[in-house]
Enzyme design. Structure first.
Site, PDB file in Angstrom:
ATOM      1  N   LYS A 183       1.034  -1.126  -0.031  1.00  0.00           N
ATOM      2  CA  LYS A 183      -0.071  -0.107   0.161  1.00  0.00           C
ATOM      3  C   LYS A 183       0.808   1.229   0.085  1.00  0.00           C
ATOM      4  CE  LYS A 183      -1.784   2.960   2.908  1.00  0.00           C
ATOM      5  NZ  LYS A 183      -1.609   4.174   1.852  1.00  0.00           N
ATOM      6  N   GLU A 258       9.896   1.318  10.509  1.00  0.00           N
ATOM      7  CA  GLU A 258      10.617   2.169  10.086  1.00  0.00           C
ATOM      8  C   GLU A 258      10.051   3.609  10.241  1.00  0.00           C
ATOM      9  OE1 GLU A 258      14.035   1.894   9.419  1.00  0.00           O
ATOM     10  OE2 GLU A 258      13.616  -0.166   9.521  1.00  0.00           O
ATOM     11  N   CYS A 297      13.741  11.153   6.344  1.00  0.00           N
ATOM     12  CA  CYS A 297      13.767  10.632   7.681  1.00  0.00           C
ATOM     13  C   CYS A 297      15.166  10.686   8.410  1.00  0.00           C
ATOM     14  CB  CYS A 297      13.333   9.043   7.626  1.00  0.00           C
ATOM     15  SG  CYS A 297      14.389   8.115   6.565  1.00  0.00           S
ATOM     16  N   GLU A 400       9.779  15.860  14.782  1.00  0.00           N
ATOM     17  CA  GLU A 400      10.238  15.763  13.526  1.00  0.00           C
ATOM     18  C   GLU A 400       9.446  16.602  12.683  1.00  0.00           C
ATOM     19  OE1 GLU A 400       9.026  12.229  11.406  1.00  0.00           O
ATOM     20  OE2 GLU A 400      10.878  12.035  10.347  1.00  0.00           O
TER      21      GLU A 400
HETATM   22  P1  NAD Z   1       2.561   8.336   7.386  1.00  0.00           P
HETATM   23  O1  NAD Z   1       2.628   7.798   8.720  1.00  0.00           O
HETATM   24  O2  NAD Z   1       1.504   9.515   7.367  1.00  0.00           O
HETATM   25  O3  NAD Z   1       1.996   7.461   6.409  1.00  0.00           O
HETATM   26  C1  NAD Z   1       2.862   6.356   6.031  1.00  0.00           C
HETATM   27  C2  NAD Z   1       2.212   5.346   5.227  1.00  0.00           C
HETATM   28  O4  NAD Z   1       1.287   4.795   6.338  1.00  0.00           O
HETATM   29  C3  NAD Z   1       1.044   5.708   4.306  1.00  0.00           C
HETATM   30  O5  NAD Z   1       0.825   4.825   3.095  1.00  0.00           O
HETATM   31  C4  NAD Z   1      -0.268   6.108   4.834  1.00  0.00           C
HETATM   32  O6  NAD Z   1      -1.378   6.000   4.159  1.00  0.00           O
HETATM   33  C5  NAD Z   1       0.048   4.790   6.100  1.00  0.00           C
HETATM   34  N1  NAD Z   1      -0.915   4.852   7.199  1.00  0.00           N
HETATM   35  C6  NAD Z   1      -1.412   5.944   7.803  1.00  0.00           C
HETATM   36  N2  NAD Z   1      -2.004   5.566   8.821  1.00  0.00           N
HETATM   37  C7  NAD Z   1      -2.073   4.598   8.831  1.00  0.00           C
HETATM   38  C8  NAD Z   1      -2.881   3.525   9.933  1.00  0.00           C
HETATM   39  N3  NAD Z   1      -3.411   4.080  10.814  1.00  0.00           N
HETATM   40  N4  NAD Z   1      -2.794   2.253   9.737  1.00  0.00           N
HETATM   41  C9  NAD Z   1      -1.913   1.708   8.402  1.00  0.00           C
HETATM   42  N5  NAD Z   1      -1.435   2.565   7.506  1.00  0.00           N
HETATM   43  C10 NAD Z   1      -1.575   3.883   7.898  1.00  0.00           C
HETATM   44  O7  NAD Z   1       4.028   8.860   6.974  1.00  0.00           O
HETATM   45  P2  NAD Z   1       4.228   9.984   5.596  1.00  0.00           P
HETATM   46  O8  NAD Z   1       3.818  11.245   6.088  1.00  0.00           O
HETATM   47  O9  NAD Z   1       3.740   9.276   4.630  1.00  0.00           O
HETATM   48  O10 NAD Z   1       5.747   9.541   5.688  1.00  0.00           O
HETATM   49  C11 NAD Z   1       6.635  10.527   6.414  1.00  0.00           C
HETATM   50  C12 NAD Z   1       6.922   9.953   7.899  1.00  0.00           C
HETATM   51  O11 NAD Z   1       7.937   8.622   7.179  1.00  0.00           O
HETATM   52  C13 NAD Z   1       8.089  10.566   8.430  1.00  0.00           C
HETATM   53  O12 NAD Z   1       7.966  10.529   9.796  1.00  0.00           O
HETATM   54  C14 NAD Z   1       9.591   9.947   8.055  1.00  0.00           C
HETATM   55  O13 NAD Z   1      10.601  10.168   9.171  1.00  0.00           O
HETATM   56  C15 NAD Z   1       9.034   8.507   7.836  1.00  0.00           C
HETATM   57  N6  NAD Z   1      10.059   7.776   7.154  1.00  0.00           N
HETATM   58  C16 NAD Z   1      10.972   6.856   7.732  1.00  0.00           C
HETATM   59  C17 NAD Z   1      11.915   6.113   7.090  1.00  0.00           C
HETATM   60  C18 NAD Z   1      12.767   5.344   7.480  1.00  0.00           C
HETATM   61  O14 NAD Z   1      13.450   4.664   7.019  1.00  0.00           O
HETATM   62  N7  NAD Z   1      12.936   5.144   9.043  1.00  0.00           N
HETATM   63  C19 NAD Z   1      11.952   6.396   5.552  1.00  0.00           C
HETATM   64  C20 NAD Z   1      11.032   7.221   4.821  1.00  0.00           C
HETATM   65  C21 NAD Z   1      10.007   7.963   5.820  1.00  0.00           C
END
Ligand code: NAD
Length: 506
Positions: A183, A258, A297, A400
């Site tokens: 997804k 992650e 991230c 963040e």
């Molecule tokens: P987000 O948490 O809003 O969304 C990430 C994914 O999770 C999306 O596909 C979203 O639709 C889904 N999602 C949201 N709520 C959910 C739920 N309740 N259940 C299941 N899935 C759900 O994050 P974002 O804004 O898309 O991405 C940014 C974040 O990702 C930042 O915090 C960044 O640090 C992190 N990130 C971490 C890494 C790493 O390697 N640690 C890499 C890239 C991004």
């Protein structure tokens, strides 16, 4: 890109080898962050679409050929995928740029890294011994530890590196023999859709790779709780990651998270003792904080600089930050694209406002740039921002931001530098800059972060694990541990000369 499928534009849900519209018929426009205009329409899936995709993945795992396919053949398929990614590099790089707002060059680099991930996991499984024989202390016992695929994997990915984050999950999941439902972020699904087409072109059997486009609170949440899903691997923010872990708990599925980071970039004065050293440390601090508009991230969003060089360092950093050329990622000469969404820019603006209210000193940025031909007024641009005189009590230092905002803190002693660098609930990545190798290594060894760079920032290697300490997550991607996430371990104990035990007398 080659015309690979008969897929209708809005049939972006992939289950059992077929491209489908959402069961509800709902759709979503995908917007270009540079001008807020729609450039694609995709299916807006929900729980029903998630169920359909999981059923396909379950069937393919329980009854299909993929889990039993020899490792060498799985590796060969992954290498074919890498080849197709190289073939389609330009188109995919451009698509990633439009989807996520990054520059086309960043998009191309992402695609190269995606191909690297497929090659790495192909090589890793191809080179493996089939099992580890254990010495049971008797010639009558043959004991071996083997690895098997976990089963159906739910792979949930964010918008900042859409295809790269997906590949760090998809490549090892396939290498290990699993089936999956991916997804992608609802706002950046385009390259993941394209990858699913490439997997089919490479010869992956139907039902192994499934995809549902749609929101997190419906599709993502359903995948996380689904009883037929064996593992959920999530990359995203802390708040969503916590919900995923909670949703997964009742079915005791494996969970890999992650999450975010608040990554320190520690600069000792001795790193700046020469002009070359100073220039390198400033240049890398700029890159650490502002590449992809800080939507990384592992962004070096906290500059922790030794007091004696602070003024010179921050002045030069702010001078250069103001010169970063912002614009549409596809425009020539642009160095940095917009933020991914209006919501993301509003979040960044709120953090800067709160920092200024709490006493931070604005050294540059802090506002939207003037519109220009390469920077439409409707795009979600925000200037690279340096906030001086920051401290731990400020929200902007603790949380963040995920945008082009660098905070500056200072230290006087090595002890204080370590304390500040570790003073975060996160623990994803950090860097230390020093000309004194022993000191740099000493500090690195004390940093509670999953990746520590010495005199560098941002590089990663597919063969080295990536992941976080603390609330930056659980589990690891990449490296051997990144493959192990997608495997069960089984001990097979064979008695070659069975006899009665006679524990019970009767
Ligand atoms: P987000 O948490 O809003 O969304 C990430 C994914 O999770 C999306 O596909 C979203 O639709 C889904 N999602 C949201 N709520 C959910 C739920 N309740 N259940 C299941 N899935 C759900 O994050 P974002 O804004 O898309 O991405 C940014 C974040 O990702 C930042 O915090 C960044 O640090 C992190 N990130 C971490 C890494 C790493 O390697 N640690 C890499 C890239 C991004």
């Amino acid at each position: 890109m080659a015309d690979r499928t008969e897929r209708q534009p809005q049939a972006t849900i992939h289950a059992d080898g077929a491209w489908l519209a959402a069961v509800s018929g709902a759709t979503r426009e995908i917007l270009d962050p540079a001008d807020a205009r729609p450039f694609a329409v995709v299916a807006e899936g929900d729980e029903k679409d998630a169920d359909r995709a999981v059923a396909a993945a379950r069937q393919a795992f329980d009854h299909g050929p993929w889990p039993g396919t020899p490792a060498a053949e799985r590796a060969a398929l992954l290498r074919r995928v890498a080849g197709l990614l190289v073939r389609d590099r330009e188109e995919l790089g451009l698509l990633e740029s439009r989807d996520a707002g990054k520059t086309v060059e960043e998009g191309r680099v992402d695609i190269d890294c995606v191909a690297d991930a497929f090659r790495y996991f192909a090589d890793l499984v191809a080179a493996e011994a089939p099992g580890r024989v254990v010495d049971a202390g008797s010639p009558d016992i043959h004991s071996v530890v083997v690895h098997e695929p976990v089963g159906v994997c739910a792979l949930i990915t964010p918008w900042n590196y859409p295809l790269l984050q997906a590949s760090w999950k998809i490549a090892p999941a396939l290498a290990a023999g699993n089936t999956f439902v991916v997804k992608p972020s609802e706002i950046t699904p385009m390259t993941t859709i394209a990858l699913i087409e490439l997997l089919a072109e490479a010869g992956l059997p139907a039902g192994v790779a499934n995809l549902v486009t749609g929101p997190g609170h419906t599709v993502g949440a359903r995948l996380a709780e689904h009883p037929d899903v064996d593992l959920v691997s999530f990359t995203g923010g802390l708040a969503s990651g916590t919900k995923v872990a909670q949703a997964a708990a009742p079915t005791v599925k494996k969970v890999a998270l992650e999450l975010g980071g608040k990554n320190p970039n520690v600069v000792f004065a001795d790193a700046c003792a020469t002009e070359e050293g100073f220039d390198t440390a400033v240049d890398q601090a700029l890159n650490a904080a502002f590449i992809h508009s800080g939507q990384v991230c592992s962004a070096g969003a906290r500059l922790i600089v030794e007091e004696s060089v602070r003024e010179r360092f921050v002045t030069e950093l702010a001078r250069r930050a103001q010169k970063i050329r912002l614009g549409r990622g596809t425009a020539d000469g642009v160095e940095c694209g917009p933020l991914v969404s209006e919501q993301q820019r509003a979040k960044v603006e709120a953090y800067v406002a709160s920092a200024l209210a709490e006493g931070a000193v604005l050294r540059c940025g802090g506002k939207r740039p003037e519109p220009s031909p390469e920077r439409p007024a409707t795009g979600w641009f925000y200037e690279p921002t340096v906030l001086d005189a920051c401290h731990r009590e400020m929200r902007v230092v603790r949380e963040e931001v995920f945008g082009p905002v660098l905070t500056v803190e200072t230290f006087r002693t090595e002890e204080e530098a370590v304390r500040l660098a570790n003073d975060t609930e996160y623990g994803l990545a950090g860097a230390v800059w020093s000309a004194d190798t022993a000191k740099a290594r000493r500090v690195a060894s004390r940093l509670r972060h999953g990746t520590v760079w010495i005199n560098d920032f941002h590089p990663y290697l597919p063969q080295a694990e990536w992941g976080g300490f603390g609330r930056s997550g659980t589990g690891r991607e990449l490296g051997p541990a990144g493959l192990a996430e997608y495997r069960e371990t089984k001990h097979v104990y064979q008695n070659l000369a069975p006899k009665p035990v006679r524990w019970f007398a009767g």
